[in-house]
Design a protein around this motif. Sequence first.
Motif, mmCIF file in Angstrom:
data_model
loop_
_atom_site.group_PDB
_atom_site.id
_atom_site.type_symbol
_atom_site.label_atom_id
_atom_site.label_comp_id
_atom_site.label_asym_id
_atom_site.label_seq_id
_atom_site.Cartn_x
_atom_site.Cartn_y
_atom_site.Cartn_z
ATOM 1 N N SER A 28 10.628 49.819 -34.061
ATOM 2 C CA SER A 28 11.266 48.508 -34.116
ATOM 3 C C SER A 28 12.608 48.605 -33.396
ATOM 4 O O SER A 28 13.071 49.694 -33.067
ATOM 5 C CB SER A 28 11.467 48.048 -35.562
ATOM 6 N N THR A 29 13.218 47.468 -33.164
ATOM 7 C CA THR A 29 14.526 47.462 -32.526
ATOM 8 C C THR A 29 15.544 46.836 -33.455
ATOM 9 O O THR A 29 15.213 46.039 -34.331
ATOM 10 C CB THR A 29 14.514 46.665 -31.204
ATOM 11 N N GLN A 30 16.778 47.229 -33.252
ATOM 12 C CA GLN A 30 17.894 46.675 -34.014
ATOM 13 C C GLN A 30 19.020 46.401 -33.030
ATOM 14 O O GLN A 30 19.378 47.272 -32.235
ATOM 15 C CB GLN A 30 18.344 47.683 -35.072
ATOM 16 N N ARG A 31 19.555 45.197 -33.058
ATOM 17 C CA ARG A 31 20.639 44.843 -32.148
ATOM 18 C C ARG A 31 21.951 45.426 -32.664
ATOM 19 O O ARG A 31 22.284 45.308 -33.828
ATOM 20 C CB ARG A 31 20.764 43.334 -32.002
ATOM 21 N N ARG A 32 22.676 46.074 -31.762
ATOM 22 C CA ARG A 32 23.988 46.634 -32.090
ATOM 23 C C ARG A 32 25.066 45.584 -31.842
ATOM 24 O O ARG A 32 24.828 44.575 -31.182
ATOM 25 C CB ARG A 32 24.260 47.858 -31.224
ATOM 26 N N LEU A 37 20.311 47.274 -27.697
ATOM 27 C CA LEU A 37 19.253 47.443 -28.690
ATOM 28 C C LEU A 37 19.067 48.913 -29.003
ATOM 29 O O LEU A 37 19.084 49.753 -28.101
ATOM 30 C CB LEU A 37 17.923 46.880 -28.180
ATOM 31 N N GLU A 38 18.863 49.197 -30.262
ATOM 32 C CA GLU A 38 18.572 50.554 -30.716
ATOM 33 C C GLU A 38 17.103 50.588 -31.119
ATOM 34 O O GLU A 38 16.621 49.707 -31.827
ATOM 35 C CB GLU A 38 19.453 50.902 -31.918
ATOM 36 N N LEU A 40 14.201 52.164 -33.234
ATOM 37 C CA LEU A 40 14.095 52.875 -34.505
ATOM 38 C C LEU A 40 12.631 53.092 -34.859
ATOM 39 O O LEU A 40 11.778 52.287 -34.502
ATOM 40 C CB LEU A 40 14.754 52.062 -35.628
#
Length: 99
Positions: A28-32, A37-38, A40
């Motif tokens: 999945s991705t997570q916005r910083r 995008l990170e 994960l």
Amino acid sequence: MATPDGDDADLVAGEPRRVLRRALAHLSTQRREDGSLELLGDVPPELADPLLRAMSRVSEELAADDERRGAVPRSGGRLHADAFVALLLRVTDTPPEQA
């Protein structure tokens, strides 16, 4: 051509498409805060190994294509990010026999 488990061989970057899809489903991705995008995830080893092999193949293809075109070959994070996107597009593309 059949794989050992009896499924038709539908390979993407040398690996079975269904295995790569299962591996990618664990990510999945997570916005910083800086807008980037990170990526994960916790991909099981039996799925991570084919994913890493496919990523390596696509990275090599991209770098070779850069050299063929006379461009400075991508490397490091840029190469890995471009290879991931290219692999993702290939995996989610409709196989020719289903088009």
